[in-house]
Write a protein that holds these residues in place. Structure first.
Motif, short mmCIF file in Angstrom:
data_model
loop_
_atom_site.label_atom_id
_atom_site.label_comp_id
_atom_site.label_asym_id
_atom_site.label_seq_id
_atom_site.Cartn_x
_atom_site.Cartn_y
_atom_site.Cartn_z
N TYR A 222 0.85 -1.17 0.00
CA TYR A 222 0.00 0.00 0.00
C TYR A 222 0.89 1.22 0.00
CZ TYR A 222 -3.55 -3.32 1.21
OH TYR A 222 -4.41 -4.40 1.20
N THR A 223 0.78 2.03 -1.02
CA THR A 223 1.52 3.27 -1.16
C THR A 223 3.01 3.07 -0.91
OG1 THR A 223 -0.45 4.37 -0.32
CG2 THR A 223 1.48 5.74 -0.68
N PRO A 224 3.73 2.59 -1.89
CA PRO A 224 5.18 2.43 -1.76
C PRO A 224 5.86 3.81 -1.75
CG PRO A 224 4.51 2.00 -3.99
CD PRO A 224 3.24 2.21 -3.20
N PRO A 225 7.17 3.86 -1.66
CA PRO A 225 7.85 5.15 -1.68
C PRO A 225 7.42 5.98 -2.89
CG PRO A 225 9.42 3.41 -1.21
CD PRO A 225 8.12 2.74 -1.56
N ALA A 226 7.34 7.29 -2.71
CA ALA A 226 6.89 8.19 -3.78
C ALA A 226 7.71 8.01 -5.05
CB ALA A 226 6.95 9.63 -3.30
N GLU A 227 9.01 7.81 -4.91
CA GLU A 227 9.89 7.63 -6.08
C GLU A 227 9.47 6.41 -6.89
OE1 GLU A 227 14.57 8.15 -6.74
OE2 GLU A 227 14.07 6.53 -5.34
N ALA A 228 9.09 5.32 -6.22
CA ALA A 228 8.64 4.10 -6.91
C ALA A 228 7.31 4.35 -7.61
CB ALA A 228 8.51 2.95 -5.92
N SER A 229 6.36 4.94 -6.91
CA SER A 229 5.05 5.23 -7.52
C SER A 229 5.19 6.13 -8.73
CB SER A 229 4.13 5.90 -6.49
OG SER A 229 3.81 5.00 -5.47
N GLU A 230 6.01 7.15 -8.61
CA GLU A 230 6.20 8.09 -9.72
C GLU A 230 6.81 7.39 -10.93
OE1 GLU A 230 8.71 12.13 -10.68
OE2 GLU A 230 8.03 11.81 -8.63
N PHE A 231 7.87 6.61 -10.71
CA PHE A 231 8.53 5.92 -11.81
C PHE A 231 7.58 4.93 -12.49
CE2 PHE A 231 10.82 2.06 -13.21
CZ PHE A 231 11.43 2.60 -14.34
N LEU A 232 6.79 4.21 -11.71
CA LEU A 232 5.91 3.18 -12.25
C LEU A 232 4.57 3.75 -12.74
CD1 LEU A 232 6.66 0.49 -9.53
CD2 LEU A 232 7.42 0.45 -11.93
N ASN A 233 4.44 5.06 -12.71
CA ASN A 233 3.21 5.73 -13.15
C ASN A 233 1.99 5.19 -12.40
OD1 ASN A 233 4.54 7.32 -15.15
ND2 ASN A 233 4.63 5.48 -16.41
N ALA A 234 2.17 4.89 -11.13
CA ALA A 234 1.08 4.37 -10.31
C ALA A 234 0.32 5.53 -9.69
CB ALA A 234 1.63 3.47 -9.22
N PRO A 235 -0.99 5.49 -9.72
CA PRO A 235 -1.76 6.54 -9.07
C PRO A 235 -1.51 6.56 -7.57
CG PRO A 235 -3.22 4.84 -9.95
CD PRO A 235 -1.82 4.47 -10.32
N GLU A 236 -1.66 7.72 -6.97
CA GLU A 236 -1.46 7.84 -5.53
C GLU A 236 -2.36 6.84 -4.80
OE1 GLU A 236 -1.74 11.21 -2.06
OE2 GLU A 236 -1.34 11.82 -4.13
N GLY A 237 -1.79 6.13 -3.86
CA GLY A 237 -2.54 5.15 -3.09
C GLY A 237 -2.69 3.80 -3.76
N ALA A 238 -2.06 3.62 -4.94
CA ALA A 238 -2.18 2.35 -5.67
C ALA A 238 -1.55 1.21 -4.88
CB ALA A 238 -1.52 2.46 -7.04
N ARG A 239 -2.14 0.04 -5.01
CA ARG A 239 -1.60 -1.16 -4.39
C ARG A 239 -0.59 -1.76 -5.37
NH1 ARG A 239 -6.04 -4.17 -1.23
NH2 ARG A 239 -5.18 -5.95 -2.32
N LEU A 240 0.65 -1.89 -4.93
CA LEU A 240 1.70 -2.46 -5.78
C LEU A 240 2.27 -3.71 -5.12
CD1 LEU A 240 3.75 0.70 -6.81
CD2 LEU A 240 1.82 -0.35 -7.98
#
Length: 184
Positions: free
Chosen positions: A53-71
């Motif tokens: 649930y919500t990985p580091p911001a750098e990971a979410s940004e790089f993976l183009n994951a929406p905020e709060g995305a489950r990765l």
């Protein structure tokens, strides 16, 4: 080489994560024994699905994951029995339908190619030194404050689509990073 894996769950609120949501799986080495005080699963087993649930911001940004995305997050401790030398944390593009039930005895990128048709092409890396905090020191079997190398990898497929954000923490006494440049 012994490969140990664990899928773990994160909850992060305003740049923090809570270790209380981790899935704990006993570690087993090549002899099948479970050393005390460690929490990982043998790569030959199939770990349970545990989204992050919500990985580091750098990971979410790089993976183009929406905020709060489950990765999906894969945690791997590599090395020899009683001598770990690198601890990896990987986050995957949410468009990849990984479940956490993949055969982790296969190399990761072979798994992606075989199961999802994803061919990894590019890895951009950043390497720097820092001292080990208590959690990393325990995983790498070193003293807190000892130097470690940190390698961040930004992995893309043949279409330049982000595939994986990976961060590796290496024991400084067990790793050398060599680079060769050739001037055209």
């Amino acid at each position: 080489m012994n490969i140990l894996t664990n899928i773990r769950t994160y909850t992060r609120h305003k740049s923090e994560h809570s270790g209380s949501n981790r899935v704990k799986i006993p570690l087993r080495n090549d002899s099948g024994e479970s050393p005390p005080g460690k929490a990982c699963a043998d790569a030959r087993s199939k770990p349970p699905y545990a989204p992050c649930y919500t990985p580091p911001a750098e990971a979410s940004e790089f993976l183009n994951a929406p905020e709060g995305a489950r990765l999906l997050c894969l945690e791997r401790l590599r090395g020899r029995p009683n001598l770990p030398f690198v601890y990896f944390i990987s986050y995957f593009n949410p468009a990849i339908p990984m479940t956490g039930e993949e055969d982790m005895a296969l190399p990761l990128y072979e798994n992606l190619r075989k199961n999802y048709g994803i061919v990894v092409k590019t890895s951009r890396e950043m390497v720097y030194a820092r001292s080990a905090n208590a959690e990393l020191a325990e995983k790498l079997d070193i003293n807190e404050g000892e130097p470690i190398l940190v390698r961040k990898r930004f992995v893309l497929d043949v279409n330049d689509t982000p595939v994986e954000y990976n961060i590796g923490y290496y024991r400084a006494d067990s790793f050398t990073y060599s680079i060769e440049f050739i001037n055209g």
